[in-house]
Each structure stands twice: as C-alpha cells, then as structure tokens.
Design an enzyme around this catalytic site. Structure first.
Site, PDB file in Angstrom:
ATOM      1  N   ASP A  31       0.813  -1.227   0.000  1.00 33.32           N
ATOM      2  CA  ASP A  31       0.000   0.000   0.000  1.00 33.32           C
ATOM      3  C   ASP A  31       0.843   1.271   0.000  1.00 33.32           C
ATOM      4  O   ASP A  31       0.326   2.377   0.137  1.00 33.32           O
ATOM      5  CB  ASP A  31      -0.932   0.009   1.221  1.00 33.32           C
ATOM      6  N   GLU A  60       3.161   2.119   2.213  1.00 30.26           N
ATOM      7  CA  GLU A  60       3.784   2.443   3.507  1.00 30.26           C
ATOM      8  C   GLU A  60       5.184   1.832   3.559  1.00 30.26           C
ATOM      9  O   GLU A  60       5.503   0.895   2.826  1.00 30.26           O
ATOM     10  CB  GLU A  60       2.932   1.880   4.655  1.00 30.26           C
ATOM     11  N   HIS A  79      19.574  25.533   2.315  1.00 28.17           N
ATOM     12  CA  HIS A  79      19.035  26.708   1.642  1.00 28.17           C
ATOM     13  C   HIS A  79      17.962  27.376   2.494  1.00 28.17           C
ATOM     14  O   HIS A  79      16.823  26.942   2.526  1.00 28.17           O
ATOM     15  CB  HIS A  79      18.424  26.320   0.292  1.00 28.17           C
ATOM     16  N   ASP A  88      22.335  34.211  -7.366  1.00 26.83           N
ATOM     17  CA  ASP A  88      21.297  35.032  -6.724  1.00 26.83           C
ATOM     18  C   ASP A  88      21.839  35.590  -5.415  1.00 26.83           C
ATOM     19  O   ASP A  88      22.950  35.252  -5.000  1.00 26.83           O
ATOM     20  CB  ASP A  88      19.987  34.240  -6.509  1.00 26.83           C
ATOM     21  N   LYS A 105      18.143  37.742  -9.156  1.00 26.26           N
ATOM     22  CA  LYS A 105      17.333  36.690  -9.796  1.00 26.26           C
ATOM     23  C   LYS A 105      15.853  36.898  -9.507  1.00 26.26           C
ATOM     24  O   LYS A 105      15.479  37.215  -8.387  1.00 26.26           O
ATOM     25  CB  LYS A 105      17.785  35.326  -9.256  1.00 26.26           C
ATOM     26  N   ASP A 157      26.744  27.617  -6.324  1.00 29.84           N
ATOM     27  CA  ASP A 157      25.383  27.656  -5.785  1.00 29.84           C
ATOM     28  C   ASP A 157      25.195  26.456  -4.854  1.00 29.84           C
ATOM     29  O   ASP A 157      26.018  25.543  -4.832  1.00 29.84           O
ATOM     30  CB  ASP A 157      24.357  27.627  -6.932  1.00 29.84           C
TER      31      ASP A 157
HETATM   32  C1  R5P Z   1      17.542  28.970  -5.014  1.00 33.49           C
HETATM   33  O1  R5P Z   1      17.524  30.159  -4.856  1.00 33.49           O
HETATM   34  C2  R5P Z   1      18.768  28.107  -4.981  1.00 33.49           C
HETATM   35  O2  R5P Z   1      19.892  28.738  -4.456  1.00 33.49           O
HETATM   36  C3  R5P Z   1      19.083  27.545  -6.352  1.00 33.49           C
HETATM   37  O3  R5P Z   1      19.565  28.570  -7.172  1.00 33.49           O
HETATM   38  C4  R5P Z   1      17.845  26.967  -6.945  1.00 33.49           C
HETATM   39  O4  R5P Z   1      17.201  26.148  -6.002  1.00 33.49           O
HETATM   40  C5  R5P Z   1      18.145  26.163  -8.165  1.00 33.49           C
HETATM   41  O5  R5P Z   1      16.964  25.660  -8.660  1.00 33.49           O
HETATM   42  P1  R5P Z   1      16.793  25.398 -10.210  1.00 33.49           P
HETATM   43  O6  R5P Z   1      17.933  24.531 -10.633  1.00 33.49           O
HETATM   44  O7  R5P Z   1      15.463  24.702 -10.317  1.00 33.49           O
HETATM   45  O8  R5P Z   1      16.781  26.721 -10.887  1.00 33.49           O
END
Ligand code: R5P
Length: 301
Positions: A34, A36, A127, A170, A194, A221
C-alpha cells in the site's frame, strides 16, 4: 560507534565508517504493497553511539518518513547517542508564506527534526533565504556544514583558472561566493539579481557586468534542481562575453531533464558533491562529516 546508512545514504555512510574505523550497516527498508514503509535496524544498537546517514533528495517524502522512523527507533532500541546526518534536507526553500494559505514547509520540517531524540542533526549548505542562521529555525543542535570549499578546491586543482571571478546566481548565493573567493586566494566575486518566473524558469541580471567581462568564471550555488538557474546564468554570462565557465554546486538534485540541459551547455566543468549522488558527484563529503563529529565519538570507535 556504529554507522548506519539509509536507502540514499549508503555511499556516504560506508565511506564515513572507513574513515572513523566503525562498523557499517545498511538499514533495511522495504515498501508495503500500500506504499507504507517498513524499516528495520539490522544490528543491536543498545548502548552504542550511532551515526545515521541519509540524503533526502529526489524522493523527499519517502526518505523523510524513512529517516524519522529509523531515528526514533534508534532511541527506542536504547542507542546511547544518535547523530543524524541528513546530507540534503528537502523543503528548505519554502521558508516563507509567499501566497495566502501556503504551508511554510521549512518550518514544519524543522519542527519535525527538532522533535527527534538525537544529539545533533547535520546537513550541508542548507538553503534558507530569509534566515541568517539555520539554528533560528532548526535549533541549537543543528550543524550546517559546507561542501563549497572542497568543490572550489577541486575546480582549482583540476583547471588553470588564471584571472577568474566567482559568481553567485542570486542574492542568497553570496555566502557561497564569499567562501569560494577565499578558497581562490581572494578572487573577486559578484552576484546576480534573480527573479523566479515559475518552478523551472528564472531571469537573472548581473549586479556588475564589468567585473566578469573576458574573465574565466566559477559559478557557485547550493542546489541545481531543474537547472533553470544555471542555464539562465550561463546564457547571461556568455552574452556579456566571459572566458571559460565552471559550475560548482553542493547538491545536484537534477530534477527532470536538468542533467541533459546542463551537459549541453558545454561548460569547462560542472562539479557537485555526493550529498545527493549523481553523475556530477566529484567531491566526497564523508571526510567533512568525520571532522565534524564530536571527537569523543571517534575515539570510542
Ligand atoms: C535557489 O535560490 C537556490 O539557491 C538555487 O539557485 C535553486 O534552487 C536552483 O533551482 P533550479 O535549478 O530549479 O533553478
């Protein structure tokens, strides 16, 4: 000390056990018809110091339940201490209510993890946009490690970067751009502004074009999910006119077609850590975890 690996944590858990000279076991996880989950710890943990390793990416819901079932069972079964290493924690990006009625998922997951009977929860490059320190949300026993130093070292050791600039795609990536710049001996860094259009689509605008023009660029990132952020960042950098582009990201979640979109960019290289196992995983995080565990535990193993 015993190291246990969850269904997405065996690669890190096993390597960690070798580094700290502990025994390693896979947690037994099966799915009932199911849907689980069935979880069984295959070794007597009574009186033991246990380190549990899992990565909650790609199947976040199942892996979250699996980890909670395992961690609570370790306490029930009499483990003397439990360290929970969740190399990737999902839901962190929804750390605010952007529209009326939305769940603030990061807060809910933080509450759940705080309620577990563990000594500490460790993760990598969490994040959280609107929180300066993840401890604000996850509590004092939360340890946020970084893989960015090792990722940037990897790039610097494998490529001739010359006169390079670090770019964060960003505002939130500024913290990682700063770390990368330190690792590159004080290389200049800048970030993009961004705007997210949809889950897979963003637009980015450089804060300072002149700093990157004709330079090799290292983009850093925390997460590559759909790849939308990286694809757009690379497009904009190329439109400005830069040299070679290298990408370093901690968690290669690689949702949907992200991997093929990224390799088609024909970059100098794209490297990620093994917090989430993927074809881009080049940096191993087990040594970073080993250095962060309490030394009393390591000496007892
Ligand atoms: C968001 O601000 C994170 O720092 C990454 O830039 C973001 O999660 C990346 O996501 P994606 O690859 O979907 O653009």
């Amino acid at each position: 000390m015993i190291v246990l690996g969850g269904s997405a944590g065996a690669h890190v858990g096993f390597e960690l056990s070798r580094i700290v000279s502990a025994s390693y076991f896979d947690v037994e996880v099966r799915e009932f018809p199911d849907g689980e989950l069935y979880v069984r710890i295959p070794v007597d943990v009574g009186g033991a110091d246990v380190v549990y390793v899992n990565s909650l990416a790609k199947r976040p819901n199942d892996l979250l339940v699996e980890s909670v079932l395992t961690l609570e069972s370790l306490a029930d079964l009499g483990a003397r201490s439990v360290e929970a290493v969740l190399t990737y924690i999902p839901y962190a990006r929804q750390d605010s209510r952007f529209s009326l009625g939305e769940a603030v998922s990061a807060g809910v997951v933080a509450k759940l993890l705080k309620s577990l009977r563990v000594e500490r929860v460790y993760t990598f490059d969490l994040h959280l946009h609107r929180f300066r320190d993840p401890k604000q949300l996850f509590g004092e026993n939360f340890v946020n490690l970084t893989a960015v130093r090792d990722l940037v070292k990897y790039v610097a050791n494998h490529y001739e970067l010359g006169d390079c600039v670090v770019v964060g795609p960003d505002e939130e990536a500024e913290q990682w751009a700063r770390i990368a710049s330190e690792e590159l001996g004080g290389a200049p860094y800048t970030i993009m502004e961004k705007k997210r259009i949809s889950a897979a689509e963003v637009v980015v605008k450089p804060r300072d074009e002149s700093i990157v023009r004709e330079k090799n660029v290292v983009v850093v990132d925390d997460i590559i999910s759909t790849g939308g952020t990286m694809v757009e960042t690379v497009r904009v950098l190329r439109s400005i006119g830069v040299g070679d582009i290298y990408v370093a990201a901690t968690h290669a979640v690689l949702a949907g077609t992200a991997y093929s979109r990224l390799i088609q960019l024909d970059l100098g290289d794209i490297v990620a850590s093994d917090t989430v196992l993927s074809p881009l995983s080049r940096v191993h995080v087990a040594p970073i975890i080993a250095r962060s565990l309490p030394s009393a535990l390591i000496h007892s193993s």
